[in-house]
Design a protein around this motif. Sequence first.
Motif, PDB file in Angstrom:
ATOM      1  N   GLN A 101      31.624 -38.238 -32.746  1.00 26.68           N
ATOM      2  CA  GLN A 101      30.103 -38.814 -32.313  1.00 26.68           C
ATOM      3  C   GLN A 101      30.339 -39.332 -30.694  1.00 26.68           C
ATOM      4  OE1 GLN A 101      27.527 -38.679 -35.358  1.00 26.68           O
ATOM      5  NE2 GLN A 101      28.385 -37.171 -35.251  1.00 26.68           N
ATOM      6  N   HIS A 103      28.936 -41.264 -29.772  1.00 24.60           N
ATOM      7  CA  HIS A 103      29.665 -43.423 -30.239  1.00 24.60           C
ATOM      8  C   HIS A 103      29.711 -43.493 -31.918  1.00 24.60           C
ATOM      9  CE1 HIS A 103      26.278 -44.008 -27.310  1.00 24.60           C
ATOM     10  NE2 HIS A 103      26.550 -44.409 -27.161  1.00 24.60           N
ATOM     11  N   SER A 105      31.781 -43.933 -35.168  1.00 28.74           N
ATOM     12  CA  SER A 105      31.462 -43.458 -36.090  1.00 28.74           C
ATOM     13  C   SER A 105      32.143 -43.981 -37.235  1.00 28.74           C
ATOM     14  CB  SER A 105      30.218 -42.787 -36.898  1.00 28.74           C
ATOM     15  OG  SER A 105      29.781 -43.622 -37.781  1.00 28.74           O
ATOM     16  N   ARG A 106      32.188 -45.002 -38.034  1.00 28.89           N
ATOM     17  CA  ARG A 106      33.057 -44.830 -38.855  1.00 28.89           C
ATOM     18  C   ARG A 106      33.072 -44.063 -40.680  1.00 28.89           C
ATOM     19  NH1 ARG A 106      32.958 -49.908 -42.967  1.00 28.89           N
ATOM     20  NH2 ARG A 106      34.954 -49.328 -42.648  1.00 28.89           N
ATOM     21  N   TYR A 108      33.010 -41.523 -39.799  1.00 28.70           N
ATOM     22  CA  TYR A 108      34.048 -39.900 -40.190  1.00 28.70           C
ATOM     23  C   TYR A 108      35.913 -40.098 -40.255  1.00 28.70           C
ATOM     24  CZ  TYR A 108      29.433 -38.807 -38.965  1.00 28.70           C
ATOM     25  OH  TYR A 108      28.322 -37.538 -39.117  1.00 28.70           O
ATOM     26  N   ASN A 114      35.126 -49.543 -36.474  1.00 24.97           N
ATOM     27  CA  ASN A 114      33.742 -49.684 -36.243  1.00 24.97           C
ATOM     28  C   ASN A 114      32.491 -49.094 -36.064  1.00 24.97           C
ATOM     29  OD1 ASN A 114      34.811 -50.459 -33.612  1.00 24.97           O
ATOM     30  ND2 ASN A 114      32.860 -51.674 -33.638  1.00 24.97           N
ATOM     31  N   SER A 115      31.897 -48.704 -36.273  1.00 24.54           N
ATOM     32  CA  SER A 115      30.600 -47.720 -36.192  1.00 24.54           C
ATOM     33  C   SER A 115      29.779 -49.157 -34.738  1.00 24.54           C
ATOM     34  CB  SER A 115      29.895 -48.177 -37.104  1.00 24.54           C
ATOM     35  OG  SER A 115      30.525 -46.689 -38.140  1.00 24.54           O
ATOM     36  N   PRO A 118      25.399 -49.787 -30.551  1.00 23.93           N
ATOM     37  CA  PRO A 118      24.159 -50.950 -30.081  1.00 23.93           C
ATOM     38  C   PRO A 118      25.643 -52.589 -29.329  1.00 23.93           C
ATOM     39  CG  PRO A 118      23.716 -50.029 -32.327  1.00 23.93           C
ATOM     40  CD  PRO A 118      25.067 -49.281 -32.088  1.00 23.93           C
ATOM     41  N   GLU A 121      27.357 -56.370 -30.291  1.00 23.28           N
ATOM     42  CA  GLU A 121      28.057 -56.513 -31.888  1.00 23.28           C
ATOM     43  C   GLU A 121      29.550 -56.546 -32.401  1.00 23.28           C
ATOM     44  OE1 GLU A 121      26.192 -53.926 -34.992  1.00 23.28           O
ATOM     45  OE2 GLU A 121      23.897 -53.797 -33.858  1.00 23.28           O
ATOM     46  N   ILE A 125      31.769 -58.884 -35.331  1.00 26.96           N
ATOM     47  CA  ILE A 125      32.903 -57.621 -35.950  1.00 26.96           C
ATOM     48  C   ILE A 125      34.149 -58.231 -36.103  1.00 26.96           C
ATOM     49  CG2 ILE A 125      33.104 -55.461 -36.669  1.00 26.96           C
ATOM     50  CD1 ILE A 125      30.515 -54.551 -35.985  1.00 26.96           C
TER      51      ILE A 125
ATOM     52  N   VAL B  76      27.440 -59.467 -38.198  1.00 25.00           N
ATOM     53  CA  VAL B  76      27.978 -58.313 -37.540  1.00 25.00           C
ATOM     54  C   VAL B  76      29.089 -59.264 -38.081  1.00 25.00           C
ATOM     55  CG1 VAL B  76      26.689 -57.228 -36.230  1.00 25.00           C
ATOM     56  CG2 VAL B  76      27.791 -59.000 -35.477  1.00 25.00           C
ATOM     57  N   VAL B  77      29.736 -60.511 -38.379  1.00 25.03           N
ATOM     58  CA  VAL B  77      31.161 -61.379 -38.926  1.00 25.03           C
ATOM     59  C   VAL B  77      31.229 -60.597 -39.904  1.00 25.03           C
ATOM     60  CG1 VAL B  77      31.179 -63.209 -39.735  1.00 25.03           C
ATOM     61  CG2 VAL B  77      31.241 -62.994 -37.620  1.00 25.03           C
ATOM     62  N   ALA B  79      30.047 -58.052 -41.824  1.00 23.18           N
ATOM     63  CA  ALA B  79      30.184 -56.647 -41.629  1.00 23.18           C
ATOM     64  C   ALA B  79      31.749 -56.309 -41.518  1.00 23.18           C
ATOM     65  CB  ALA B  79      29.360 -56.067 -40.747  1.00 23.18           C
ATOM     66  N   GLY B  80      32.220 -57.255 -40.123  1.00 23.84           N
ATOM     67  CA  GLY B  80      33.552 -57.475 -40.010  1.00 23.84           C
ATOM     68  C   GLY B  80      34.380 -57.358 -41.629  1.00 23.84           C
ATOM     69  N   TYR B  83      34.550 -55.066 -44.000  1.00 26.10           N
ATOM     70  CA  TYR B  83      35.255 -53.766 -43.957  1.00 26.10           C
ATOM     71  C   TYR B  83      36.939 -54.153 -43.631  1.00 26.10           C
ATOM     72  CZ  TYR B  83      31.385 -52.477 -40.437  1.00 26.10           C
ATOM     73  OH  TYR B  83      30.402 -52.191 -39.642  1.00 26.10           O
ATOM     74  N   GLU B 103      18.836 -54.667 -36.112  1.00 23.59           N
ATOM     75  CA  GLU B 103      19.016 -53.815 -35.843  1.00 23.59           C
ATOM     76  C   GLU B 103      20.582 -53.972 -36.226  1.00 23.59           C
ATOM     77  OE1 GLU B 103      21.784 -52.072 -33.662  1.00 23.59           O
ATOM     78  OE2 GLU B 103      22.293 -54.348 -32.848  1.00 23.59           O
ATOM     79  N   TYR B 111      24.628 -47.902 -41.834  1.00 17.69           N
ATOM     80  CA  TYR B 111      25.333 -47.279 -41.220  1.00 17.69           C
ATOM     81  C   TYR B 111      27.084 -47.109 -41.473  1.00 17.69           C
ATOM     82  CZ  TYR B 111      26.588 -43.259 -37.308  1.00 17.69           C
ATOM     83  OH  TYR B 111      27.200 -42.729 -37.013  1.00 17.69           O
ATOM     84  N   GLY B 112      27.662 -48.198 -40.853  1.00 17.70           N
ATOM     85  CA  GLY B 112      28.609 -48.716 -41.106  1.00 17.70           C
ATOM     86  C   GLY B 112      29.218 -48.696 -42.405  1.00 17.70           C
TER      87      GLY B 112
END
Lengths: 280, 329
Positions: A101, A103, A105-106, A108, A114-115, A118, A121, A125, B76-77, B79-80, B83, B103, B111-112
């Motif tokens: 992609q 950008h 993406s996780r 795929y 990480n995706s 933006p 972020e 993460i 986001v933390v 999210a990490g 994951y 966002e 999305y993630g």
Amino acid sequence: MKLNSTKELALMANAIRADIIRMVNAAKCGHPAGPLGLAEIFSVLFFSEMDFDPKNPQKERDIFVLSNGHVCAGSYSAMAHAGYFPPEDLLTFRKFGSPLQGHPSRKYFPFIDNSSGPLGEGLGIACGYAAALRLDNKPQRVYCVVSDGEHDEGSTWEAALFAAKYKLDNLVAIMDRNYIQIDGTTEDVMPLDSIEEKYRAFNWNVISIDGNDIPQILSALKQAKDCKGKPTMIIAKTTPGKGVSYMEKNYKWHGVAPKDEDAAKALSELAAERKKIEQE
Amino acid sequence: MELNTQMHLLNPLSPDLKKDSTREGYGKALLELGEKDSRIVALTADLAESVRVHYFAEKFPQRFFQCGICEQNMAVVAAGLAYAGKIPFLSSFGAFSPGRNWEQIRSAICYGNANAKIVSTHTGLTVGEDGATHQALEDVSLMRSIPNIRVLVPCDFEQAKKAIHAAAKINGPVYVRAGREKMPVFTTQETPFELGKISLYKDGSDISIFASGALVHESLLAAAELEKEGISAAVLNVYDLTEMDNSTIEKYAKKTGAFVTVEDHQIKGGLGSAICESVCETHPVPVHRMGMRMEFGQSGKGSELLKHYGLYSSNIAKVAKEQLKTKKR
């Protein structure tokens, strides 16, 4: 696959650069300047520093968080050469139906951690990953590539506070300090210097290097590993567009693909550079 | 008033109903989850006690992350952490999460596909005295518009606990809308909570009242008032606002021919919109959407504000009576 000499790592960086040109040229869009400047860093991370098994990406391994997702042409190339997927697939970059992609993406690939896209972020993460590894007493480390431009985002500084508070010394961030962003130089758009002093004030271990110098990158990563009780920020001064004369230090190449003729010129410059490295 | 016995509800008219908040239900359920599953971690943005994660934080300090007033980074933390295999619950007031960090929720969590649970404990007019800035009246709309997240709106303390346990079991992003104020607890441990379903709390044949969250109880009181006037109103609790239970909506469109929706939220994008979207595709009937009619709130007690904006039993009954006139003969 580990590469043990500076020369091999430089040849890999050169191969990554050639891929970047071919990929954005084939896609007829994308971001060449950023990843060209990061080629040595991608080479060192994927072929010297990080521990992972491309045959078994689900296995416990080091984590790679790319915060400035638009430079993914470079990391995709490194991942392909490392054995995660066939390098031929690189030319599907940004095309309909491709997992590569625009950008990353996780969704795929299990080896994309990480995706992104933006800005502002990835560092947070990476903090989440580092905190989880810490909770589980795992030895793996988290490597996060961030841009300088995304330090305009307040959320990046929120993450900087968090990482220092939780003393995430298993986190090492590498800032692509290339001084460009879409609308101009970082110091014109929104001045960031002294970025080193800012991170020191945020209680990080700060190391400044030439981000296109392989021995300096290796040494900074070693120092980061030795630092306890603080996260490390490696401020890597890079030349945007590095290796392609007409792109170097020109912010206009942030998000424009070279046309066929320009791409051919870039590839011939990179081929000449490759010969030089081989003869050294 | 005859309730649907399969729902095992307490009499909503009883003056002896215990009062408690859905945020308290969240805090208690999170503590239970934490004891059972070491993957559960909690994050907040300088509001530990307000969002009721202090129970978890006291018991499991290593698994609690105080993020400071940084809702974007909290998302986001989380999210990490997700994951990496954890099950994070991140909480703040709805105005700030998902208000401030939408966002990050969209990109990193939805999305993630992070197995993260966003719980907002201060939503709607019932936030009260803090006023308009703190009264999240758009959060359901914000969350419903993103793919790959389940949106749950429990109606009382007991149901909030069920929603939190259900959220932990789902492998993926979930938003749970909770509230600050203590409200009557009229569901029980036996009351069913099924994802993807709408629960019929009281059957009726003249009109259907679809309600969510804090206003399900008021809607049952409205149905009792209507019954005194010989009007048979069905009351349905919509706690899952993700993909709608179309068959139940269609069935009640055919059975009653007119709908009222009731929510402590703007009338755009929340329950009212969700019901309209569904019924339009199956068996269109007139729908009156009760909620905030696209304006901001103000300071006052939660009960005063609900009264001022017409979100109370007698007014729901009045609107329902008016709505009867719209039915196609």
